[in-house]
Design an enzyme around this catalytic site. Structure first.
Site, short mmCIF file in Angstrom:
data_model
loop_
_atom_site.label_atom_id
_atom_site.label_comp_id
_atom_site.label_asym_id
_atom_site.label_seq_id
_atom_site.Cartn_x
_atom_site.Cartn_y
_atom_site.Cartn_z
N LYS A 81 -2.59 -3.18 1.56
CA LYS A 81 -2.27 -1.80 1.94
C LYS A 81 -3.29 -1.27 2.95
O LYS A 81 -2.94 -0.62 3.94
CB LYS A 81 -2.23 -0.92 0.68
CG LYS A 81 -2.05 0.54 0.92
CD LYS A 81 -0.73 0.88 1.56
CE LYS A 81 -0.64 2.37 1.91
NZ LYS A 81 0.46 2.67 2.83
N LYS B 12 -9.10 8.54 4.98
CA LYS B 12 -9.58 7.86 3.76
C LYS B 12 -9.26 6.37 3.83
O LYS B 12 -10.09 5.51 3.52
CB LYS B 12 -8.91 8.53 2.55
CG LYS B 12 -9.12 7.89 1.20
CD LYS B 12 -7.92 7.14 0.65
CE LYS B 12 -6.63 7.88 0.55
NZ LYS B 12 -5.50 7.08 0.08
N1 NDP Z 1 2.14 10.62 2.18
C1 NDP Z 1 2.35 9.39 2.57
O1 NDP Z 1 3.05 9.14 3.57
C2 NDP Z 1 1.80 8.23 1.81
C3 NDP Z 1 0.74 8.36 0.95
N2 NDP Z 1 0.27 7.26 0.30
C4 NDP Z 1 -0.84 7.36 -0.63
O2 NDP Z 1 -0.32 7.89 -1.82
C5 NDP Z 1 -1.27 8.72 -2.47
C6 NDP Z 1 -0.67 10.11 -2.63
O3 NDP Z 1 -0.32 10.58 -1.38
P1 NDP Z 1 0.47 11.94 -1.17
O4 NDP Z 1 1.48 12.12 -2.21
O5 NDP Z 1 0.83 11.98 0.24
O6 NDP Z 1 -0.71 12.96 -1.41
P2 NDP Z 1 -0.71 14.46 -1.88
O7 NDP Z 1 -2.01 14.99 -1.37
O8 NDP Z 1 0.54 15.16 -1.52
O9 NDP Z 1 -0.76 14.35 -3.47
C7 NDP Z 1 -1.92 13.96 -4.12
C8 NDP Z 1 -1.70 13.98 -5.62
O10 NDP Z 1 -2.95 13.68 -6.25
C9 NDP Z 1 -3.25 14.75 -7.15
N3 NDP Z 1 -4.69 14.93 -7.23
C10 NDP Z 1 -5.57 15.09 -6.23
N4 NDP Z 1 -6.81 15.20 -6.71
C11 NDP Z 1 -6.72 15.14 -8.05
C12 NDP Z 1 -7.66 15.18 -9.09
N5 NDP Z 1 -8.98 15.32 -8.86
N6 NDP Z 1 -7.22 15.07 -10.34
C13 NDP Z 1 -5.91 14.93 -10.60
N7 NDP Z 1 -4.96 14.87 -9.65
C14 NDP Z 1 -5.37 14.97 -8.39
C15 NDP Z 1 -2.57 15.95 -6.57
O11 NDP Z 1 -2.43 16.93 -7.57
P3 NDP Z 1 -2.27 18.47 -7.17
O12 NDP Z 1 -0.81 18.65 -6.89
O13 NDP Z 1 -2.75 19.22 -8.34
O14 NDP Z 1 -3.11 18.71 -5.95
C16 NDP Z 1 -1.27 15.34 -6.15
O15 NDP Z 1 -0.44 15.15 -7.23
C17 NDP Z 1 -2.51 8.66 -1.59
O16 NDP Z 1 -3.34 7.67 -2.09
C18 NDP Z 1 -1.96 8.27 -0.23
O17 NDP Z 1 -2.92 7.63 0.56
C19 NDP Z 1 0.85 6.03 0.45
C20 NDP Z 1 1.91 5.87 1.26
C21 NDP Z 1 2.43 6.94 2.05
O1 SSN Z 2 0.01 5.25 3.50
C1 SSN Z 2 0.85 5.74 4.24
C2 SSN Z 2 1.79 4.91 4.94
C3 SSN Z 2 2.76 5.66 5.75
C4 SSN Z 2 3.82 4.73 6.24
O2 SSN Z 2 3.82 3.55 5.87
O3 SSN Z 2 4.65 5.20 7.01
#
Ligand code: NDP
Ligand code: SSN
Length: 525
Positions: free
Chosen positions: A401, A469
């Site tokens: 990843k 990150k």
């Molecule tokens: N967005 C994208 O296109 C993609 C993202 N990812 C990865 O997936 C993961 C999530 O991404 P995404 O959904 O976009 O991120 P978001 O920022 O939208 O969501 C993050 C989630 O983590 C929770 N969170 C953050 N900090 C804490 C904490 N200290 N304790 C408990 N819960 C916490 C948040 O809760 P709260 O709602 O309370 O803030 C929320 O549910 C990341 O690792 C990202 O790199 C992977 C592929 C694609």
């Molecule tokens: O981690 C995020 C990936 C976003 C993507 O694959 O388009």
């Protein structure tokens, strides 16, 4: 993995049938076709059809209702690869197994009877095959996938919410938790249960998914006070789909496994829209048995293409159907002649499929089954092209990843640089986006994000803070094996500038603003 009934307990892990109520129209068509397929009974075992896999490229245009208007598909036979899997409807393979069982039983009977009765073996073969058929029709011998009965989901951000929603829509029994409780509400209204801590979710579910922001939160939710590990026990499974580094993943894995539960890291490729559309790619590593248990769940959230073959009794009238999970219908069909038959290792060079054929075959597979006349004896089978990868030991999924996202972050930075340069030399960046989209460096990412970048708009799909990150973690990975990554390092600096300018929660395409800032600073000097 197999058993009967909803929520049946086998050991500590409960299983249920793959839910069918909201199966897509494609699935329903496929099931219908399978029901109408003619079973091969008690024929001597013949070599099973080779597992054929195809690379396919689709180009399609959709109407506003999302229905398929036009689709072209080119098939190219290729060897099986990791991620490919024969589908549950791979009937010839199943028929082959049935035939082998029937034949073997027949042989045993034959030997036992010491050939006193010449027809005994053959008769037994036919009887066993018939029994197998009856058992299958009466669902006593169900060869369909099953999956864990109770599914937990922790972390309902941009990705977690649609992923959990797809599980609920598919009929899964889902329990959710999120740090900010209000984000659970839309899912609760769709039928999800709520628990007030990761521990409680894990305790009440067979398998629990976690989609958290970064290593710290992933670790905290899994292993902190009232973390998921406290609710884990033998027979349960924890699947972390967050993007974290290998060391964090291993730590979480160790804590989970200390409880006797199974662990899988499964970061995803694909962003907000693929998450909504159930088109993610899973990069998994860890306990293979857990991977297999949750495969049906991954396939609900993940990308899969179904490639179907429909054969008529007339060898000169073989047809191919193609179905894609994204579309609510059969996408095309082509008459295949004797030379292009699909079984037995024969060749399929390429097939061009037109929509009118698609409509025709759609009719064939539709409720009315109006074209059956053309196909008196239909045999139906399909292969799935899946997008879940099992990569071995924990850490490999995380590493894969991070490598992918390192490339992606650098690509976006480079694309941004190109857009600004085109502007600076008086070119229209909209034309650049179009030119790029037609050439060898075309990418869905550029085509999707380019037009809004031209307008300095960055609607968040993948937050910039997460891209930075991932670059940071990827640079750490490279450092751990002493590999220089100067391009990624330069890109990382740009994302850091963008973050310092308050763009963390914008889409990562806002990195172009960091370059603009650099340009402006330079022109002032
Ligand atoms: N967005 C994208 O296109 C993609 C993202 N990812 C990865 O997936 C993961 C999530 O991404 P995404 O959904 O976009 O991120 P978001 O920022 O939208 O969501 C993050 C989630 O983590 C929770 N969170 C953050 N900090 C804490 C904490 N200290 N304790 C408990 N819960 C916490 C948040 O809760 P709260 O709602 O309370 O803030 C929320 O549910 C990341 O690792 C990202 O790199 C992977 C592929 C694609
Ligand atoms: O981690 C995020 C990936 C976003 C993507 O694959 O388009």
């Amino acid at each position: 993995m197999r058993g009967k009934g909803n929520g049946e307990k086998r050991g500590p892990l409960r299983f249920c049938r793959r839910p069918s109520p909201s199966a897509s129209a494609v699935d329903r068509s496929l099931q219908l076709a399978a029901r109408h397929s003619s079973l091969v009974i008690a024929r001597p075992p013949s070599p099973p059809p080779l597992p054929l896999f195809f690379s396919s490229s689709f180009s399609s245009s959709s109407s506003s209702s999302g229905e398929l208007q036009n689709e072209e598909c080119h098939l190219q036979e290729r060897p099986a690869e990791n991620g490919d899997e024969l589908g549950e409807g791979q009937l010839p393979a199943i028929h082959f197994c049935e035939s082998v069982i029937a034949y073997a039983v027949g042989m045993v009977v034959n030997v036992q009877q010491r050939r006193d009765c010449a027809g005994g073996g053959v008769t037994a073969t036919v009887v066993v095959a018939l029994l197998v058929k009856v058992a299958r029709n009466w669902k006593l011998l169900d060869l369909s996938d099953e999956m864990p009965a109770h599914v937990g989901f922790l972390g309902l951000g941009i990705m977690g919410s649609p992923m959990a929603q797809n599980l609920i829509k598919a009929g899964c029994n889902v329990t959710v938790w999120n740090r900010t409780k209000s984000k659970c509400d839309p899912l609760i209204s769709l039928g999800a249960k709520y628990k007030s801590s990761p521990e409680e979710v894990a305790a009440s579910c067979d398998v629990t998914f976690a989609m958290l922001a970064e290593p710290e939160s992933a670790l905290d939710v899994a292993c902190g006070e009232h973390g998921a590990a406290r609710g884990m026990s033998p027979g349960k499974g924890y699947i972390d789909v967050s993007t974290v580094d290998g060391a964090t993943s291993k730590l979480i894995g160790t804590k989970i496994k200390d409880t006797g539960a199974l662990f899988l890291e499964a970061p995803v490729s694909g962003s907000k829209k693929p998450a909504e559309d159930g088109q993610l790619i899973f990069l998994t590593a860890g306990d293979r048995s857990l991977f297999e248990m949750v495969a049906p769940l991954l396939d609900i959230m993940g990308k899969q293409r179904k490639i179907g073959f429909l054969k008529s009794s007339d060898p000169l009238n073989r047809d191919t159907i193609l179905a894609d999970k994204r579309h609510s219908g059969i996408v095309g069909a082509e008459k295949m002649g004797r030379r292009t038959r699909l079984s037995g290792g024969a060749t399929v060079a390429s097939a061009s499929i037109s929509v009118c054929d698609g409509e025709w075959i759609g009719k064939l597979l539709g409720d009315s089954f109006s074209s059956t006349d053309n196909f008196r004896s239909i045999r139906y089978t399909w292969a799935r092209l899946l997008s879940r990868f099992f990569l071995g030991d924990v850490g490999n999924g995380a590493a894969m990843k991070l490598v992918v996202n390192m490339i992606m972050g650098s690509m976006m930075a480079s694309f941004s640089e190109g857009m600004l340069l085109s502007e600076k030399v008086g070119l229209d960046p909209r034309v650049l986006v179009e030119v790029v989209s037609q050439g060898a460096i075309s990418s869905p990412m550029f085509s999707m994000k380019g037009p809004s970048m031209v307008q300095s708009m960055y609607p968040t799909a993948f937050p910039l803070k997460h891209q930075q990150k991932d670059l940071r973690l990827a640079l750490g990975l490279a450092e751990s094996v002493s590999q220089p990554t100067p391009i990624a390092a330069a890109a990382n600096e740009l994302y850091k500038v963008a973050k310092s300018r308050g763009l963390s929660d914008h889409d990562f395409s806002a990195v172009i603003e960091a370059l603009r800032i650099k340009l402006q600073t330079q022109s002032k000097e």
